[in-house]
Design an enzyme around this catalytic site. Structure first.
Site, PDB file in Angstrom:
ATOM      1  N   HIS A  17       0.824  -1.853   0.264  1.00 57.72           N
ATOM      2  CA  HIS A  17       0.139  -0.474  -0.039  1.00 57.72           C
ATOM      3  C   HIS A  17       0.953   0.863   0.121  1.00 57.72           C
ATOM      4  O   HIS A  17       0.466   1.837  -0.707  1.00 57.72           O
ATOM      5  CB  HIS A  17      -0.503   0.679   1.278  1.00 57.72           C
ATOM      6  CG  HIS A  17      -1.819  -0.714   1.008  1.00 57.72           C
ATOM      7  ND1 HIS A  17      -1.941  -1.776   2.744  1.00 57.72           N
ATOM      8  CD2 HIS A  17      -2.785  -1.448   0.820  1.00 57.72           C
ATOM      9  CE1 HIS A  17      -2.924  -2.336   2.545  1.00 57.72           C
ATOM     10  NE2 HIS A  17      -3.713  -2.269   1.347  1.00 57.72           N
ATOM     11  N   LYS A  41     -15.479  -8.180   3.648  1.00 60.24           N
ATOM     12  CA  LYS A  41     -14.457  -8.516   4.654  1.00 60.24           C
ATOM     13  C   LYS A  41     -14.366  -8.459   6.172  1.00 60.24           C
ATOM     14  O   LYS A  41     -15.210  -7.724   6.393  1.00 60.24           O
ATOM     15  CB  LYS A  41     -13.101  -7.957   3.935  1.00 60.24           C
ATOM     16  CG  LYS A  41     -12.612  -7.669   3.101  1.00 60.24           C
ATOM     17  CD  LYS A  41     -11.557  -6.705   2.710  1.00 60.24           C
ATOM     18  CE  LYS A  41     -10.938  -7.016   1.027  1.00 60.24           C
ATOM     19  NZ  LYS A  41      -9.278  -6.237   1.053  1.00 60.24           N
ATOM     20  N   ARG A  93      -1.514  -6.026  -8.136  1.00 62.29           N
ATOM     21  CA  ARG A  93      -0.692  -6.560  -8.115  1.00 62.29           C
ATOM     22  C   ARG A  93      -0.318  -7.424  -9.311  1.00 62.29           C
ATOM     23  O   ARG A  93       0.667  -8.571  -9.492  1.00 62.29           O
ATOM     24  CB  ARG A  93      -0.322  -7.870  -6.567  1.00 62.29           C
ATOM     25  CG  ARG A  93      -0.975  -7.500  -5.911  1.00 62.29           C
ATOM     26  CD  ARG A  93      -0.512  -7.971  -4.040  1.00 62.29           C
ATOM     27  NE  ARG A  93      -2.440  -7.990  -4.743  1.00 62.29           N
ATOM     28  CZ  ARG A  93      -2.911  -8.412  -3.435  1.00 62.29           C
ATOM     29  NH1 ARG A  93      -2.615  -8.376  -2.334  1.00 62.29           N
ATOM     30  NH2 ARG A  93      -4.907  -8.620  -3.646  1.00 62.29           N
ATOM     31  N   SER A 130      -3.252  -7.865   2.705  1.00 63.30           N
ATOM     32  CA  SER A 130      -3.273  -8.005   4.274  1.00 63.30           C
ATOM     33  C   SER A 130      -3.870  -9.343   5.051  1.00 63.30           C
ATOM     34  O   SER A 130      -3.553  -9.042   5.942  1.00 63.30           O
ATOM     35  CB  SER A 130      -4.480  -6.282   3.508  1.00 63.30           C
ATOM     36  OG  SER A 130      -4.309  -5.181   3.934  1.00 63.30           O
TER      37      SER A 130
END
Length: 159
Positions: A17, A41, A93, A130
């Site tokens: 990040h 999430k 990514r 994460s």
């Protein structure tokens, strides 16, 4: 003055990040790190804590004064309009991220008129997510190679 919004749940903020935020700050005059809720999430830290950790990590990392952290209270599209955003910046990514982000980018553009700019993440950090960091921390693993020091300490306290 150009304004970019870098949204995410940042639960927790990772070195990946920070890489994207740093590169966004080289492209835009002002970068707003937009701490958002993601109902899909499970959150380890509440929005206030995530925003505080992001502020501390950015300060410890010596980031540009043109970067600020704010909490997104609702829809990202509304937040972008309120902030006068010229762009949304998202890190990728790999191909799976593009696939997942494409629909959100199109929806945000339709709702707000703000386009999304994709920044390819540093390949050396592409394995950091994460969710994986949280899992490693939950099991007592060392996360110091994946997150800023302030975040590593907070994860240690939360485990």
């Amino acid at each position: 003055m150009s304004v970019a919004v870098c949204p995410g749940s940042f639960d927790p903020l990772t070195l990946g990040h920070l890489d994207v935020i740093r590169r966004a700050s080289a492209l835009f005059d002002r970068v707003i790190v937009a701490v958002a809720q993601n109902s899909a999430k499970s959150q380890l830290f509440d929005a206030q804590r995530r925003a505080g950790l992001a502020r501390q990590a950015l300060a410890e990392n010596g980031e540009s004064p043109g970067i600020e952290v704010k909490i997104v209270p609702g829809l990202l599209a509304d937040f972008c309009r309120e902030q006068g955003a010229d762009a949304i910046v998202k890190g990728l990514r790999g191909p799976a991220d593009l696939y997942a982000e494409q629909a959100m980018a199109l929806m945000n553009r339709q709702l707000s008129g703000v386009d999304t700019v994709f920044v390819l993440g540093d390949p050396a950090l592409s394995h950091i997510a994460s969710s994986l960091v949280k899992d490693v921390a939950r099991h007592g693993g060392d996360v110091t190679a994946f997150v800023p020091p302030v975040v590593a300490r907070a994860l240690g306290d939360a485990s």
